[in-house]
Design a protein around this motif. Structure first.
Motif, mmCIF file in Angstrom:
data_model
loop_
_atom_site.group_PDB
_atom_site.id
_atom_site.type_symbol
_atom_site.label_atom_id
_atom_site.label_comp_id
_atom_site.label_asym_id
_atom_site.label_seq_id
_atom_site.Cartn_x
_atom_site.Cartn_y
_atom_site.Cartn_z
ATOM 1 N N ILE A 161 5.628 -67.095 -20.645
ATOM 2 C CA ILE A 161 4.414 -66.521 -20.483
ATOM 3 C C ILE A 161 4.657 -64.996 -20.770
ATOM 4 O O ILE A 161 4.699 -64.291 -19.584
ATOM 5 N N PRO A 162 4.552 -64.494 -22.134
ATOM 6 C CA PRO A 162 4.764 -63.067 -22.210
ATOM 7 C C PRO A 162 3.715 -62.176 -21.569
ATOM 8 O O PRO A 162 2.634 -62.606 -21.534
ATOM 9 N N ARG A 163 4.068 -61.089 -21.037
ATOM 10 C CA ARG A 163 3.351 -60.130 -20.468
ATOM 11 C C ARG A 163 1.931 -59.759 -21.418
ATOM 12 O O ARG A 163 2.066 -59.950 -22.426
ATOM 13 N N GLY A 164 0.707 -59.799 -20.895
ATOM 14 C CA GLY A 164 -0.417 -59.704 -21.611
ATOM 15 C C GLY A 164 -0.961 -60.722 -22.541
ATOM 16 O O GLY A 164 -1.643 -60.509 -23.394
ATOM 17 N N LYS A 165 -0.389 -62.056 -22.189
ATOM 18 C CA LYS A 165 -0.576 -63.080 -23.205
ATOM 19 C C LYS A 165 -1.817 -63.448 -23.249
ATOM 20 O O LYS A 165 -2.500 -63.702 -24.647
ATOM 21 N N ILE A 166 -2.842 -63.418 -22.207
ATOM 22 C CA ILE A 166 -4.038 -64.019 -22.340
ATOM 23 C C ILE A 166 -4.832 -62.933 -23.207
ATOM 24 O O ILE A 166 -5.547 -63.590 -24.062
ATOM 25 N N ILE A 167 -4.815 -61.680 -22.990
ATOM 26 C CA ILE A 167 -5.656 -60.816 -23.711
ATOM 27 C C ILE A 167 -5.164 -60.916 -25.021
ATOM 28 O O ILE A 167 -6.060 -60.723 -26.080
ATOM 29 N N GLU A 168 -3.686 -60.968 -25.404
ATOM 30 C CA GLU A 168 -3.247 -61.100 -26.836
ATOM 31 C C GLU A 168 -4.085 -62.262 -27.433
ATOM 32 O O GLU A 168 -4.373 -62.084 -28.711
ATOM 33 N N ASP A 169 -3.850 -63.429 -26.787
ATOM 34 C CA ASP A 169 -4.191 -64.472 -27.500
ATOM 35 C C ASP A 169 -5.883 -64.421 -27.568
ATOM 36 O O ASP A 169 -6.191 -64.775 -28.555
ATOM 37 N N ALA A 170 -6.313 -63.724 -26.963
ATOM 38 C CA ALA A 170 -7.966 -63.734 -26.902
ATOM 39 C C ALA A 170 -8.269 -62.718 -28.284
ATOM 40 O O ALA A 170 -9.183 -62.971 -28.837
ATOM 41 N N ARG A 171 -7.452 -61.812 -28.241
ATOM 42 C CA ARG A 171 -7.793 -60.798 -29.360
ATOM 43 C C ARG A 171 -7.512 -61.515 -30.889
ATOM 44 O O ARG A 171 -8.047 -61.282 -31.838
ATOM 45 N N GLY A 172 -6.494 -62.396 -30.637
ATOM 46 C CA GLY A 172 -6.212 -63.171 -31.810
ATOM 47 C C GLY A 172 -5.774 -62.439 -33.106
ATOM 48 O O GLY A 172 -5.121 -61.382 -32.897
ATOM 49 N N ASP A 173 -6.406 -62.618 -34.199
ATOM 50 C CA ASP A 173 -6.091 -61.778 -35.299
ATOM 51 C C ASP A 173 -6.871 -60.505 -35.559
ATOM 52 O O ASP A 173 -6.916 -60.013 -36.718
ATOM 53 N N LEU A 174 -7.772 -60.279 -34.409
ATOM 54 C CA LEU A 174 -8.726 -59.267 -34.656
ATOM 55 C C LEU A 174 -7.621 -57.819 -34.192
ATOM 56 O O LEU A 174 -6.860 -57.775 -33.366
ATOM 57 N N ALA A 175 -7.838 -56.915 -35.147
ATOM 58 C CA ALA A 175 -7.178 -55.777 -34.795
ATOM 59 C C ALA A 175 -7.423 -55.017 -33.508
ATOM 60 O O ALA A 175 -8.395 -55.193 -33.159
ATOM 61 N N GLU A 176 -6.259 -54.421 -32.986
ATOM 62 C CA GLU A 176 -6.598 -53.972 -31.506
ATOM 63 C C GLU A 176 -7.948 -53.028 -31.461
ATOM 64 O O GLU A 176 -8.718 -52.979 -30.688
ATOM 65 N N ALA A 177 -7.998 -52.038 -32.484
ATOM 66 C CA ALA A 177 -9.187 -51.091 -32.686
ATOM 67 C C ALA A 177 -10.624 -51.951 -32.601
ATOM 68 O O ALA A 177 -11.567 -51.269 -32.629
ATOM 69 N N ASP A 178 -10.558 -53.215 -33.323
ATOM 70 C CA ASP A 178 -11.869 -54.002 -33.400
ATOM 71 C C ASP A 178 -12.271 -54.619 -32.227
ATOM 72 O O ASP A 178 -12.893 -55.105 -32.183
ATOM 73 N N PHE A 179 -10.962 -54.897 -31.223
ATOM 74 C CA PHE A 179 -11.107 -55.539 -30.235
ATOM 75 C C PHE A 179 -11.526 -54.605 -29.139
ATOM 76 O O PHE A 179 -12.774 -54.924 -28.285
ATOM 77 N N GLU A 180 -11.014 -53.421 -28.857
ATOM 78 C CA GLU A 180 -11.588 -52.467 -27.928
ATOM 79 C C GLU A 180 -11.366 -50.929 -28.477
ATOM 80 O O GLU A 180 -10.477 -50.686 -29.171
ATOM 81 N N GLN A 181 -12.111 -50.173 -27.857
ATOM 82 C CA GLN A 181 -12.042 -48.845 -28.277
ATOM 83 C C GLN A 181 -12.355 -48.115 -27.168
ATOM 84 O O GLN A 181 -13.275 -48.145 -26.336
ATOM 85 N N LYS A 182 -11.159 -46.850 -26.714
ATOM 86 C CA LYS A 182 -11.344 -46.108 -25.472
ATOM 87 C C LYS A 182 -11.593 -47.003 -24.276
ATOM 88 O O LYS A 182 -12.229 -46.851 -23.539
ATOM 89 N N GLY A 183 -10.716 -48.224 -24.176
ATOM 90 C CA GLY A 183 -10.794 -49.002 -23.051
ATOM 91 C C GLY A 183 -11.995 -49.911 -22.949
ATOM 92 O O GLY A 183 -12.104 -50.489 -21.801
ATOM 93 N N ILE A 184 -12.976 -49.835 -23.814
ATOM 94 C CA ILE A 184 -14.320 -50.791 -23.653
ATOM 95 C C ILE A 184 -14.107 -51.753 -24.739
ATOM 96 O O ILE A 184 -13.875 -51.177 -26.085
ATOM 97 N N LEU A 185 -14.305 -52.953 -24.618
ATOM 98 C CA LEU A 185 -14.288 -53.976 -25.497
ATOM 99 C C LEU A 185 -15.623 -53.753 -26.507
ATOM 100 O O LEU A 185 -16.640 -53.255 -25.986
ATOM 101 N N THR A 186 -15.303 -53.872 -27.878
ATOM 102 C CA THR A 186 -16.170 -53.586 -28.857
ATOM 103 C C THR A 186 -17.265 -54.814 -28.842
ATOM 104 O O THR A 186 -16.925 -55.960 -27.987
ATOM 105 N N ASP A 187 -18.511 -54.891 -29.675
ATOM 106 C CA ASP A 187 -19.033 -56.367 -29.513
ATOM 107 C C ASP A 187 -18.224 -57.377 -30.104
ATOM 108 O O ASP A 187 -18.479 -58.648 -29.424
ATOM 109 N N ALA A 188 -17.449 -57.013 -31.268
ATOM 110 C CA ALA A 188 -16.760 -58.159 -31.726
ATOM 111 C C ALA A 188 -15.486 -58.849 -30.754
ATOM 112 O O ALA A 188 -15.446 -59.926 -30.764
#
Lengths: 142, 277
Positions: A65-92
């Motif tokens: 189980i690689p570290r950060g796996k759950i969040i990485e899987d949750a993000r899926g194909d969403l770009a990191e900047a589209d997933f969170e910005q400045k530590g806050i999750l975007t609406d998407a």
């Protein structure tokens, strides 16, 4: 990449062992480890417990189980900047997380949500699904 | 800083390194040492694994005490004896190191560690990365000067509650100043988890001696499991120690250990105290 849905039967099959591993890691009674109990608010888990838990699950199920796996899987194909910005999750990002953590009650997804607070949502069922995904990944690469 | 790389350093030399996989080394307990708690053998193996981890991440991070799944004590070490140390690294990155290891004397295993995990934290918080890198080169080359460890005083432990053969509650006053704080760690003094475990083990040993099935027996800690250090303990802090005897047979006693600060959990573990073989 679209992931195959995880069935209730698959979760039920791994839950007893996951629950026992969680109980061992947290030093609590296995009867207290209900599928949907939040590990932090409900069972007093801390960050060191999550580290412990991941290593115990790896050993117990013979998976990686690689570290950060759950969040990485949750993000899926969403770009990191589209997933969170400045530590806050975007609406998407929040919508993607809500979809991914379908076992978590919808009222626990607050907006705005800090990325650092995502582990507060984790339940035993979250880790059942993580194990199942890791088992599938291991089978796929075998 | 005074004490750095001497007052609480338990690797004299790294004799073999397979990056990210395995490390071997040595430590000689100074002949003049009057007190060398057995938990320091585990500290030595942990420190050896830490050197492997720190070098693997180019000294940007260092592991700190976290989890020790199982520690088996199979013997003890006497002043002047040399511990041969080894650690197998199961996984290492900037989040954590997972490892197992052992210490032996003349080919006889005296300590085994399995399923240990050390969370990795930024090195800058604890020590100067360049100085740590230089120490690593010393250990890889000529070795550190022998006899650096000058001993460690037993911390002051005051009994608060004692039900013979059942439970003990005590207060541990961590010293405000001690040489080991200069080494553990130079930029952020932290009371070593292995010294905390030593205090808890000492209380557990006293309690096990009171178990009717073990009275009069020569006892020693044989196994410590599920050690979890949850938070740092600072110089001068007072900890509440709790030891509960869970069960006892004619051969061994099982006890639960816990340490708290201001009602919050600092550490937990289980210990087996057995008749000395």
């Amino acid at each position: 990449m679209q992931q195959q849905a995880i069935s209730k039967e698959e979760i039920n099959a791994v839950f007893p062992k996951v629950a026992q591993i969680i109980a061992d890691a947290l030093g609590c009674d296995v009867e207290d480890v209900k599928p949907q109990v939040p590990l932090i608010e409900g069972l007093d888990a801390e960050s060191i417990d999550f580290l412990d838990l991941v290593f115990r699950l790896e050993r117990g199920f013979g998976v990686k189980i690689p570290r950060g796996k759950i969040i990485e899987d949750a993000r899926g194909d969403l770009a990191e900047a589209d997933f969170e910005q400045k530590g806050i999750l975007t609406d998407a990002g929040l919508a993607r997380l809500r979809e991914f953590l379908s076992e978590v009650s919808p009222d626990r997804f607050k907006s705005p949500m800090k990325a650092a607070d995502i582990p507060r949502l984790f339940t035993p069922e979250t880790f059942c699904k993580t194990v199942i995904r890791a088992q599938r990944a291991a089978q796929a690469s075998a | 800083m005074a004490g750095r790389f001497r007052a609480f350093s338990f690797v004299d030399r790294i004799t073999r390194l397979e990056p990210g996989q395995r490390i071997e080394g040595q430590y000689t307990v100074p002949a003049t040492t009057t007190r060398f708690p057995e938990s320091l053998m585990a500290e030595a193996v942990g420190q050896l694994a830490a050197w492997a981890a720190m070098s693997h991440v180019s000294f940007t991070h260092r592991p700190v005490a976290g989890l020790a799944g199982e520690t088996r004590y199979r013997g003890s070490v006497a002043p002047g004896q040399t511990l041969n140390l080894e650690a197998d690294i199961e996984r290492c990155d900037e989040e954590a190191i997972a490892y197992g290891g052992r210490a032996s004397i003349d080919g006889r295993c005296v300590l085994e560690l399995t399923h240990c995990v050390g969370p990795m934290l930024p090195m800058e918080e604890f020590d100067a990365p360049d100085a740590v890198r230089a120490d690593f080169e010393t250990l890889r080359g000529p070795g550190a000067p022998p006899g650096r460890f000058a001993g460690v005083a037993a911390p002051f432990v005051k009994l608060i509650e004692h039900v013979a053969g059942e439970k003990v509650r005590a207060e541990l006053r961590v010293p405000a100043e001690a040489p080991f704080f200069g080494d553990h760690f130079p930029r952020r003094p932290v009371f070593p988890g292995t010294l905390l475990m030593d205090s808890l083990s000492t209380l557990a040993l006293q309690l096990a001696r009171e178990a009717p099935s073990l009275q009069g027996a020569e006892l020693a800690p044989s196994k410590v499991t599920d050690v979890k250090i949850r938070s740092f303990t600072s110089p001068g802090q007072t900890l509440e120690l709790l030891v509960d005897l869970q069960s006892a047979t004619a051969e061994a006693a099982q006890l639960k250990l816990a340490a708290r600060a201001d009602g919050k959990g600092v550490a937990t573990a289980r210990i087996e105290i057995a008749r000395r073989q």
